[in-house]
Enzyme design. Structure first.
Site, PDB file in Angstrom:
ATOM      1  N   PRO A  11       0.792  -1.220   0.000  1.00  0.00           N
ATOM      2  CG  PRO A  11      -0.099  -1.103   2.129  1.00  0.00           C
ATOM      3  CD  PRO A  11       0.551  -2.058   1.178  1.00  0.00           C
ATOM      4  CG  ASN A  12      -0.271   4.453   1.225  1.00  0.00           C
ATOM      5  OD1 ASN A  12      -1.183   5.032   0.649  1.00  0.00           O
ATOM      6  ND2 ASN A  12      -0.398   3.955   2.432  1.00  0.00           N
ATOM      7  NE  ARG A  19       1.544  13.012   0.308  1.00  0.00           N
ATOM      8  CZ  ARG A  19       1.199  12.139   1.265  1.00  0.00           C
ATOM      9  NH1 ARG A  19       1.659  12.276   2.494  1.00  0.00           N
ATOM     10  NH2 ARG A  19       0.406  11.128   1.006  1.00  0.00           N
ATOM     11  CE1 TYR A  24       8.977   5.140   3.091  1.00  0.00           C
ATOM     12  CE2 TYR A  24       7.484   6.983   2.786  1.00  0.00           C
ATOM     13  CZ  TYR A  24       7.883   5.873   3.497  1.00  0.00           C
ATOM     14  OH  TYR A  24       7.196   5.494   4.613  1.00  0.00           O
ATOM     15  CG  ASN A  75       8.471  -2.080   0.105  1.00  0.00           C
ATOM     16  OD1 ASN A  75       7.899  -2.172   1.190  1.00  0.00           O
ATOM     17  ND2 ASN A  75       9.057  -0.964  -0.301  1.00  0.00           N
ATOM     18  CB  ALA A  78       1.765   0.166   6.314  1.00  0.00           C
ATOM     19  CD  GLU A  99      10.980  -7.580   5.555  1.00  0.00           C
ATOM     20  OE1 GLU A  99      11.365  -8.649   6.091  1.00  0.00           O
ATOM     21  OE2 GLU A  99      10.450  -6.653   6.185  1.00  0.00           O
ATOM     22  CG  HIS A 101      11.174  -2.387   4.256  1.00  0.00           C
ATOM     23  ND1 HIS A 101       9.818  -2.340   4.115  1.00  0.00           N
ATOM     24  CD2 HIS A 101      11.447  -3.549   4.897  1.00  0.00           C
ATOM     25  CE1 HIS A 101       9.285  -3.420   4.659  1.00  0.00           C
ATOM     26  NE2 HIS A 101      10.259  -4.177   5.137  1.00  0.00           N
ATOM     27  CB  SER A 103      12.620   4.215   4.875  1.00  0.00           C
ATOM     28  OG  SER A 103      11.620   3.330   5.352  1.00  0.00           O
ATOM     29  NE  ARG A 108      10.346   6.001   8.416  1.00  0.00           N
ATOM     30  CZ  ARG A 108       9.366   5.858   7.517  1.00  0.00           C
ATOM     31  NH1 ARG A 108       9.434   4.895   6.614  1.00  0.00           N
ATOM     32  NH2 ARG A 108       8.329   6.672   7.525  1.00  0.00           N
TER      33      ARG A 108
HETATM   34  O1  CA2 Z   1      10.465   1.928   3.552  1.00  0.00           O
HETATM   35  C1  CA2 Z   1       9.628   1.252   2.958  1.00  0.00           C
HETATM   36  O2  CA2 Z   1       9.802   0.796   1.827  1.00  0.00           O
HETATM   37  C2  CA2 Z   1       8.264   1.008   3.613  1.00  0.00           C
HETATM   38  O3  CA2 Z   1       7.858  -0.324   3.284  1.00  0.00           O
HETATM   39  C3  CA2 Z   1       7.325   2.023   3.006  1.00  0.00           C
HETATM   40  C4  CA2 Z   1       5.942   2.030   3.656  1.00  0.00           C
HETATM   41  C5  CA2 Z   1       6.063   2.096   5.170  1.00  0.00           C
HETATM   42  O4  CA2 Z   1       4.771   1.984   5.765  1.00  0.00           O
HETATM   43  C6  CA2 Z   1       6.956   1.008   5.725  1.00  0.00           C
HETATM   44  O5  CA2 Z   1       7.055   1.155   7.126  1.00  0.00           O
HETATM   45  C7  CA2 Z   1       8.342   1.110   5.123  1.00  0.00           C
HETATM   46  C8  CA2 Z   1       5.101   3.229   3.206  1.00  0.00           C
HETATM   47  C9  CA2 Z   1       5.152   3.574   1.761  1.00  0.00           C
HETATM   48  C10 CA2 Z   1       4.393   4.878   1.557  1.00  0.00           C
HETATM   49  O6  CA2 Z   1       5.066   5.641   0.576  1.00  0.00           O
HETATM   50  C11 CA2 Z   1       4.613   6.893   0.311  1.00  0.00           C
HETATM   51  C12 CA2 Z   1       5.384   7.631  -0.544  1.00  0.00           C
HETATM   52  C13 CA2 Z   1       5.012   8.902  -0.878  1.00  0.00           C
HETATM   53  C14 CA2 Z   1       3.849   9.446  -0.370  1.00  0.00           C
HETATM   54  C15 CA2 Z   1       3.076   8.701   0.488  1.00  0.00           C
HETATM   55  C16 CA2 Z   1       3.463   7.413   0.817  1.00  0.00           C
END
Ligand code: CA2
Length: 144
Positions: A11-12, A19, A24, A75, A78, A99, A101, A103, A108
């Site tokens: 998701p996302n 953003r 990211y 990936n 969340a 796996e 990510h 970030s 975090r």
């Molecule tokens: O660091 C990662 O790849 C995560 O999987 C990214 C997830 C986060 O919930 C994980 O804890 C770590 C979130 C991706 C959301 O990405 C966005 C990017 C731009 C704007 C909004 C969300």
């Protein structure tokens, strides 16, 4: 089995590049996909690259990966920190998982330090932005 790698994004991650570049990076998901396809072609992998905001859809894709894909680069966004459903599907699939990510989840919030996927994964790559996907592909090529 084909030389196919399934790259799943949760998701996302379709919002990348819009953003939170401090977490990211600047890349969009489609730029990451393009680089994975290019590297996949060099390494002899067929790349199936997908994203979903829906937990059930990710579970279905993991279920369908058995006997189809050599490995999953995942990936789960969340859902990494919450989804027993994806954990169970990965376990049942028997497919190797790396796996990834963007970030460094360990720098975090505390809730991001828990992963329901890491215990099933061959390895975890985090904190290197989109390059992490390419590192995962290179790792698979070494194990080929
Ligand atoms: O660091 C990662 O790849 C995560 O999987 C990214 C997830 C986060 O919930 C994980 O804890 C770590 C979130 C991706 C959301 O990405 C966005 C990017 C731009 C704007 C909004 C969300």
């Amino acid at each position: 089995m084909s030389n196919s790698v399934l790259i799943l994004n949760g998701p996302n991650l379709n919002m990348l590049g819009t953003r939170e570049p401090e977490h990211y990076g600047q890349d969009t998901l489609s730029q990451i996909e393009d680089r994975c396809r290019k590297l996949g072609a060099e390494l002899g992998w067929e790349i199936d690259f997908r994203q979903s905001n829906n937990e059930g859809e990710l579970v279905t894709w993991v279920q369908e990966a058995t006997h189809v894909h050599q490995a999953i680069i995942l990936n789960a966004g969340a859902y990494t920190h919450t989804s027993i459903a994806i954990h169970d599907a990965l376990k049942a699939s028997g497919v190797s998982v790396i796996e990834v990510h963007l970030s460094n989840i360990f720098q975090r919030e505390e809730f991001r330090h828990t992963s329901y996927i890491s215990g099933l994964a061959d390895g975890v790559i985090c904190g290197f932005g989109g390059v992490g996907y390419e590192l995962a592909l290179r790792t698979l090529a070494v194990k080929k």
